[in-house]
Motif scaffolding. Structure first.
Motif, PDB file in Angstrom:
ATOM      1  N   ALA A   1      52.953   3.985  24.063  1.00  9.99           N
ATOM      2  CA  ALA A   1      52.740   5.033  25.070  1.00  9.99           C
ATOM      3  C   ALA A   1      52.573   4.464  26.472  1.00  9.99           C
ATOM      4  O   ALA A   1      52.289   5.213  27.415  1.00  9.99           O
ATOM      5  CB  ALA A   1      51.513   5.861  24.699  1.00  9.99           C
ATOM      6  N   LYS A   2      52.750   3.164  26.631  1.00  5.78           N
ATOM      7  CA  LYS A   2      52.478   2.520  27.921  1.00  5.78           C
ATOM      8  C   LYS A   2      53.367   3.064  29.041  1.00  5.78           C
ATOM      9  O   LYS A   2      52.890   3.363  30.131  1.00  5.78           O
ATOM     10  CB  LYS A   2      52.670   1.007  27.810  1.00  5.78           C
ATOM     11  CG  LYS A   2      51.714   0.300  26.864  1.00  5.78           C
ATOM     12  CD  LYS A   2      50.319   0.163  27.418  1.00  5.78           C
ATOM     13  CE  LYS A   2      49.455  -0.740  26.553  1.00  5.78           C
ATOM     14  NZ  LYS A   2      48.053  -0.782  27.010  1.00  5.78           N
ATOM     15  N   ASP A   3      54.670   3.179  28.786  1.00  8.21           N
ATOM     16  CA  ASP A   3      55.581   3.623  29.844  1.00  8.21           C
ATOM     17  C   ASP A   3      55.296   5.058  30.258  1.00  8.21           C
ATOM     18  O   ASP A   3      55.287   5.382  31.452  1.00  8.21           O
ATOM     19  CB  ASP A   3      57.034   3.478  29.377  1.00  8.21           C
ATOM     20  CG  ASP A   3      57.454   2.020  29.212  1.00  8.21           C
ATOM     21  OD1 ASP A   3      56.774   1.133  29.783  1.00  8.21           O
ATOM     22  OD2 ASP A   3      58.449   1.770  28.515  1.00  8.21           O
ATOM     23  N   GLU A   4      55.056   5.916  29.281  1.00  7.88           N
ATOM     24  CA  GLU A   4      54.757   7.312  29.591  1.00  7.88           C
ATOM     25  C   GLU A   4      53.443   7.423  30.355  1.00  7.88           C
ATOM     26  O   GLU A   4      53.332   8.197  31.323  1.00  7.88           O
ATOM     27  CB  GLU A   4      54.677   8.133  28.303  1.00  7.88           C
ATOM     28  CG  GLU A   4      54.351   9.603  28.540  1.00  7.88           C
ATOM     29  CD  GLU A   4      54.182  10.390  27.251  1.00  7.88           C
ATOM     30  OE1 GLU A   4      54.001  11.613  27.327  1.00  7.88           O
ATOM     31  OE2 GLU A   4      54.230   9.769  26.164  1.00  7.88           O
ATOM     32  N   ALA A   5      52.444   6.656  29.926  1.00  9.97           N
ATOM     33  CA  ALA A   5      51.150   6.690  30.606  1.00  9.97           C
ATOM     34  C   ALA A   5      51.289   6.240  32.055  1.00  9.97           C
ATOM     35  O   ALA A   5      50.696   6.842  32.968  1.00  9.97           O
ATOM     36  CB  ALA A   5      50.150   5.802  29.874  1.00  9.97           C
ATOM     37  N   ARG A   6      52.081   5.202  32.280  1.00  5.90           N
ATOM     38  CA  ARG A   6      52.276   4.717  33.650  1.00  5.90           C
ATOM     39  C   ARG A   6      52.865   5.819  34.525  1.00  5.90           C
ATOM     40  O   ARG A   6      52.404   6.060  35.649  1.00  5.90           O
ATOM     41  CB  ARG A   6      53.194   3.491  33.646  1.00  5.90           C
ATOM     42  CG  ARG A   6      53.405   2.881  35.025  1.00  5.90           C
ATOM     43  CD  ARG A   6      54.545   1.874  35.016  1.00  5.90           C
ATOM     44  NE  ARG A   6      54.299   0.819  34.076  1.00  5.90           N
ATOM     45  CZ  ARG A   6      55.208   0.369  33.188  1.00  5.90           C
ATOM     46  NH1 ARG A   6      56.406   0.933  33.122  1.00  5.90           N
ATOM     47  NH2 ARG A   6      54.910  -0.618  32.378  1.00  5.90           N
ATOM     48  N   ALA A   7      53.854   6.500  34.026  1.00  3.91           N
ATOM     49  CA  ALA A   7      54.487   7.571  34.797  1.00  3.91           C
ATOM     50  C   ALA A   7      53.502   8.706  35.077  1.00  3.91           C
ATOM     51  O   ALA A   7      53.470   9.265  36.185  1.00  3.91           O
ATOM     52  CB  ALA A   7      55.706   8.098  34.047  1.00  3.91           C
ATOM     53  N   GLN A   8      52.671   9.037  34.090  1.00  5.51           N
ATOM     54  CA  GLN A   8      51.702  10.118  34.259  1.00  5.51           C
ATOM     55  C   GLN A   8      50.615   9.756  35.265  1.00  5.51           C
ATOM     56  O   GLN A   8      50.211  10.592  36.082  1.00  5.51           O
ATOM     57  CB  GLN A   8      51.068  10.478  32.913  1.00  5.51           C
ATOM     58  CG  GLN A   8      52.023  11.173  31.975  1.00  5.51           C
ATOM     59  CD  GLN A   8      51.387  11.617  30.667  1.00  5.51           C
ATOM     60  OE1 GLN A   8      51.954  12.423  29.938  1.00  5.51           O
ATOM     61  NE2 GLN A   8      50.226  11.082  30.348  1.00  5.51           N
ATOM     62  N   VAL A   9      50.149   8.531  35.214  1.00 12.30           N
ATOM     63  CA  VAL A   9      49.111   8.095  36.150  1.00 12.30           C
ATOM     64  C   VAL A   9      49.647   8.083  37.579  1.00 12.30           C
ATOM     65  O   VAL A   9      48.989   8.562  38.516  1.00 12.30           O
ATOM     66  CB  VAL A   9      48.574   6.703  35.748  1.00 12.30           C
ATOM     67  CG1 VAL A   9      47.781   6.081  36.893  1.00 12.30           C
ATOM     68  CG2 VAL A   9      47.711   6.809  34.506  1.00 12.30           C
ATOM     69  N   VAL A  10      50.832   7.557  37.755  1.00  6.27           N
ATOM     70  CA  VAL A  10      51.439   7.528  39.087  1.00  6.27           C
ATOM     71  C   VAL A  10      51.584   8.949  39.632  1.00  6.27           C
ATOM     72  O   VAL A  10      51.263   9.226  40.794  1.00  6.27           O
ATOM     73  CB  VAL A  10      52.798   6.808  39.050  1.00  6.27           C
ATOM     74  CG1 VAL A  10      53.582   7.049  40.340  1.00  6.27           C
ATOM     75  CG2 VAL A  10      52.602   5.310  38.840  1.00  6.27           C
ATOM     76  N   ALA A  11      52.057   9.857  38.793  1.00  4.36           N
ATOM     77  CA  ALA A  11      52.232  11.242  39.224  1.00  4.36           C
ATOM     78  C   ALA A  11      50.897  11.877  39.594  1.00  4.36           C
ATOM     79  O   ALA A  11      50.791  12.602  40.597  1.00  4.36           O
ATOM     80  CB  ALA A  11      52.921  12.045  38.122  1.00  4.36           C
ATOM     81  N   ALA A  12      49.859  11.596  38.799  1.00  2.31           N
ATOM     82  CA  ALA A  12      48.542  12.173  39.064  1.00  2.31           C
ATOM     83  C   ALA A  12      47.971  11.668  40.385  1.00  2.31           C
ATOM     84  O   ALA A  12      47.416  12.442  41.181  1.00  2.31           O
ATOM     85  CB  ALA A  12      47.583  11.847  37.919  1.00  2.31           C
ATOM     86  N   VAL A  13      48.085  10.377  40.642  1.00  5.48           N
ATOM     87  CA  VAL A  13      47.544   9.803  41.875  1.00  5.48           C
ATOM     88  C   VAL A  13      48.309  10.319  43.090  1.00  5.48           C
ATOM     89  O   VAL A  13      47.705  10.682  44.116  1.00  5.48           O
ATOM     90  CB  VAL A  13      47.568   8.268  41.822  1.00  5.48           C
ATOM     91  CG1 VAL A  13      47.123   7.668  43.157  1.00  5.48           C
ATOM     92  CG2 VAL A  13      46.672   7.755  40.697  1.00  5.48           C
ATOM     93  N   LYS A  14      49.620  10.391  42.971  1.00  5.62           N
ATOM     94  CA  LYS A  14      50.422  10.893  44.089  1.00  5.62           C
ATOM     95  C   LYS A  14      50.127  12.367  44.367  1.00  5.62           C
ATOM     96  O   LYS A  14      50.147  12.803  45.519  1.00  5.62           O
ATOM     97  CB  LYS A  14      51.906  10.687  43.800  1.00  5.62           C
ATOM     98  CG  LYS A  14      52.362   9.242  43.907  1.00  5.62           C
ATOM     99  CD  LYS A  14      53.858   9.113  43.691  1.00  5.62           C
ATOM    100  CE  LYS A  14      54.331   7.683  43.917  1.00  5.62           C
ATOM    101  NZ  LYS A  14      55.788   7.537  43.703  1.00  5.62           N
ATOM    102  N   ALA A  15      49.849  13.129  43.316  1.00  7.46           N
ATOM    103  CA  ALA A  15      49.556  14.556  43.488  1.00  7.46           C
ATOM    104  C   ALA A  15      48.213  14.775  44.180  1.00  7.46           C
ATOM    105  O   ALA A  15      48.012  15.777  44.863  1.00  7.46           O
ATOM    106  CB  ALA A  15      49.565  15.260  42.135  1.00  7.46           C
TER     107      ALA A  15
END
Length: 296
Positions: A46-60
């Motif tokens: 789940a590492k790649d998906e988690a990375r994308a989700q965290v980046v999206a959350a911080v940018k939002a």
């Protein structure tokens, strides 16, 4: 880099990067800071998906005045380099790097942030979680100068594992590790956070360990569940009586007739210049907490 040691870090809550719903709910949790985790809380697949989700959350955004850190995977793992690139691009307040064992590891992490295009204001937070780190603690702390490193997080679960030590209620088996780390952090001007408490339902045990960490000199505590936030905030906040006396102490030393005096009597208590310095930090923290909570 500006002095960030007076910023409240009473409660610093880990949130698993693989759980988008949890990161959304975290916008309403009154923690002083959040660590969006790509390491221990995320399975390898789940590492790649988690990375994308965290980046999206911080940018939002939407986290208010809460300090936001992203814990990346170690630089020696298959995900570490890409984690740092993505985390830097998301522009959090800090990036938390695990398994810092030496001064060279600090320099390497700092260089990785620079290579990824990090701004000078992006903080480097470091996990202190191995016996080797404790043995090298002074040289690690000395890297405060010349790098982005501002804060340490104690990885007490890993320390206990590596020491083959028990998680006793009084934490005697790891007091040497905790104490040496606090000493080094204070010597070099670093913020230091106590490790997590695993037994979520044991409210009395949690409070006791928070009080122990506070009394040892930790600035705050890392947490694993939202229910731990409010009691942690209470324990790591200066009480109103202490703040009021600190203000009186500062005012007393600032009076013209007390200029140059090293000892004064305030409300019947003898206070020295060193107490005035302590008082200034107490008031600064209290004022910062009030501002943070007003804007939460």
């Amino acid at each position: 880099m500006a002095d960030l040691t007076a910023r409240p870090r009473r409660s610093v809550l880990y949130m698993p990067g693989s759980n988008a719903r949890a990161m959304e709910k975290a916008r309403e949790i009154p923690a002083d800071a959040l660590i969006l985790d790509l390491e221990d809380a995320v399975a390898p697949d789940a590492k790649d998906e988690a990375r994308a989700q965290v980046v999206a959350a911080v940018k939002a955004g939407g986290y208010g005045k809460r300090e936001i850190a992203i814990r990346v995977n170690g630089l020696d793992t298959p995900w570490g380099t890409e984690d740092i690139k993505a985390a830097v691009a998301a522009k959090p307040d800090a990036i938390l790097v695990p398994k810092i064992n030496s001064a060279e590891d600090v320099a390497r992490a700092d260089a990785a942030l620079t290579a990824a295009g990090a701004s000078p204001t992006l903080q480097l937070w470091c996990m202190i979680e191995t016996p080797l780190a404790i043995l090298n603690i002074q040289s690690i702390a000395a890297k405060r100068q010349g790098t982005r490193m501002t804060l340490w997080v104690m990885g007490t679960n890993d320390i206990a594992k590596e020491l083959r030590a028990a998680h006793t209620p009084d934490r005697v088996p790891m007091l040497a590790s905790l104490g040496l780390s606090v000493i080094a952090a204070r010597a070099y001007g670093l913020v230091i956070l106590d490790g997590v408490y695993n037994d979520i339902k044991n409210e009395a045990g949690f409070a006791s360990v928070c009080e122990q960490g506070r009394d040892m000199g930790f600035d705050g505590k890392t947490l694993i569940h939202p229910s731990q936030v409010l009691p942690c905030n209470t324990i790591f906040s200066p009480d109103p009586e202490t703040v009021a006396f600190a203000r009186k102490t500062i005012e007393a030393f600032e009076l013209p007739e007390n200029k140059g005096k090293g000892v004064l009597k305030v409300d019947g208590r003898m206070v020295e210049i060193l107490h005035a310095e302590i008082a200034k930090r107490t008031v600064a923290i209290a004022d910062a907490i009030a501002e943070l909570e007003a804007q939460a």
